[in-house]
Enzyme design. Structure first.
Site, short mmCIF file in Angstrom:
data_model
loop_
_atom_site.label_atom_id
_atom_site.label_comp_id
_atom_site.label_asym_id
_atom_site.label_seq_id
_atom_site.Cartn_x
_atom_site.Cartn_y
_atom_site.Cartn_z
N CYS A 120 47.29 -12.77 -55.40
CA CYS A 120 46.78 -11.66 -54.58
C CYS A 120 47.77 -10.51 -54.71
CB CYS A 120 46.60 -12.08 -53.12
SG CYS A 120 48.14 -12.50 -52.28
N CYS B 119 47.12 2.72 -18.85
CA CYS B 119 47.98 2.68 -20.03
C CYS B 119 47.26 1.85 -21.10
CB CYS B 119 49.35 2.07 -19.70
SG CYS B 119 49.32 0.28 -19.33
N CYS C 293 51.98 -0.77 -15.81
CA CYS C 293 51.85 0.38 -14.90
C CYS C 293 51.33 0.00 -13.52
CB CYS C 293 50.96 1.45 -15.52
SG CYS C 293 49.23 0.97 -15.73
N CYS D 146 45.88 0.60 -43.41
CA CYS D 146 45.49 1.47 -44.53
C CYS D 146 45.99 0.91 -45.85
CB CYS D 146 46.04 2.87 -44.31
SG CYS D 146 45.38 3.71 -42.85
N HIS E 188 47.34 11.28 -50.41
CA HIS E 188 45.96 11.73 -50.19
C HIS E 188 45.66 11.94 -48.72
CE1 HIS E 188 45.29 7.59 -48.99
NE2 HIS E 188 44.03 7.84 -48.70
#
Length: 418
Positions: free
Chosen positions: A376, A197, A277, A214, A97
């Site tokens: 779970c 950075c 940096c 996600c 999706h």
């Protein structure tokens, strides 16, 4: 050390056509003019922008929700060379999706190869190299060195620090994006002497248990599409050196898909004491080569997560086949309601782990000597829930090793995958 990419051909740029006998002069071959004319018509892009673009190489790290749209637009625009790097994952139907570079026909296929095939169908003239290996501290410099611009399209904190530290060491512009739920963000790092950075902005990582993904929190498909597309825009501005273009450096774009609002916040300039940096007072703290830094320990520092339980005293998924045991026990599914509503095992009631602490007294009064069985998705949250109960004095709680994923694999292959 030999490059992990092997031998890469020298970038030749878009092929220019010579003056024809009939007197016609043109900047590129007919195919190039036809394919890229709409962007060359732009006053600030033009022929010179297309030439510069064709002489640049871009590395896209991550072939998922962000990497797919970014790579598709970059290949379509005529980038000289496009590198695709992904950790060897295969295409999963539950990701289609949002991972628009893959199709149902490519489910199970290597993500890098699947995305490369899609790009070649869009632009057969593309020069694309792929590696199905994750970005690692050991090889970060070698993986990034051959490319002019890097896009971070990954989804985990450790990779973000590794990629940024390597780009800082190599002085490579980094276009970083992320998306979860209905929200996304974008910024460009390391593109100039003043540009920070990632480590400048986030010197310390967030606690691991406070970082969503996600896979667990969900995402609205077009949201990573929006951010990935914006990453492609930033990369094209950098590669084509578009006149008057301002890349998203020292700024961060915050996108909210629910409200359709976009905010831009100002970021600090490069930190002089940044370990990646800058020049920290203690020179031994400077990260010159990511291979010499322990990212695992660094990203776990400050964790407030409950230590994972050992398997001792926990249930195998096959124990749930005992219907009599389930009938006599209090069975609790601690997943979020949205996941529970999609699918669940009969006999389990839903008390999300985020609400469990408020229900402990009620559970204690209700359960008596009954066994409490918790489950779970993968066995992590349920182990945390057992720990919470035992701290509250509820000793007769146990959970299922591997959660519903183990139930699917060991007991019921027909249980839905999500």
């Amino acid at each position: 050390m030999k490059s992990p990419w092997g031998e890469l051909q020298e970038l030749k740029g878009a092929s220019t056509a010579q003056e024809e006998e009939n007197g016609v002069r043109q900047a590129f071959s007919n195919d190039v003019l036809e394919r890229y004319s709409r962007q060359m018509l732009l006053l600030r892009f033009g022929v010179e922008g297309q030439k510069r673009l064709s002489q640049k190489s871009v590395l896209v790290i991550g072939a998922g929700g962000l990497g797919c749209p970014a790579a598709m637009y970059l290949a379509s625009a005529g980038v000289g060379r496009l590198g695709l790097l992904d950790r060897g994952d295969s295409v999963d139907r539950s990701n289609l999706h949002r991972q628009i570079g893959h199709t149902d026909a490519s489910v199970g296929a290597d993500k890098c190869l699947s995305l490369r095939d899609s790009l070649m169908r869009i632009n057969p003239g593309s020069s694309i190299c792929t590696l199905s290996t994750g970005i690692t501290a050991k090889f970060a410099l070698q993986l990034i060195l051959p490319f002019d611009i890097v896009l971070d399209c990954t989804d985990n904190v450790e990779s973000r620090y590794i990629i940024s530290d390597a780009c800082a060491a190599l002085r490579k512009p980094l276009v970083s994006g992320s998306a979860i739920g209905f929200e996304g963000q974008l910024s460009v790092y390391c593109d100039s002497e003043e540009s920070p950075c990632y480590r400048c902005i986030f010197p310390s990582p967030p606690p691991p248990d406070c970082v969503g993904s996600c896979d667990t929190a969900g995402v609205l498909g077009p949201v990573p599409g929006v951010i990935g597309t914006m990453q492609a825009v930033e990369a094209l501005k950098l590669a084509a050196e578009i006149e008057g273009a301002e890349v998203c450096s020292r700024r961060m774009v915050l996108y909210d898909g629910l409200s359709c609002e976009t905010r831009v916040i100002r970021l600090r300039s490069r930190s002089k004491t940044c370990r990646a940096c800058g020049n920290p007072e203690d020179s031994s703290q400077r990260i010159v080569n990511p291979a010499e830094f322990d990212y695992g320990s660094f990203t776990l520092a400050g964790s407030c997560a409950t230590p994972q339980s050992t398997d001792q005293g926990r249930l195998r998924a096959t124990a749930l086949l005992d219907k009599g045991r389930l009938k006599d026990a209090l069975c609790i599914d601690v997943r979020p309601k949205e996941q529970f509503d999609m699918c669940s095992i009969g006999g389990f009631q839903n008390i999300p782990i985020t609400k469990l602490s408020k229900e402990l007294i009620t559970i204690q009064n209700r359960v008596g000597d009954k066994e409490i069985i918790l489950i779970c998705r993968r066995g992590v949250d349920s182990a945390t829930a057992v720990s919470m109960m035992r701290k509250a004095g509820i000793e007769n709680a146990t959970d299922v090793i591997g959660g519903l994923d183990a139930w699917r694999q060991e007991c019921n292959p027909e249980f839905p995958t999500y």
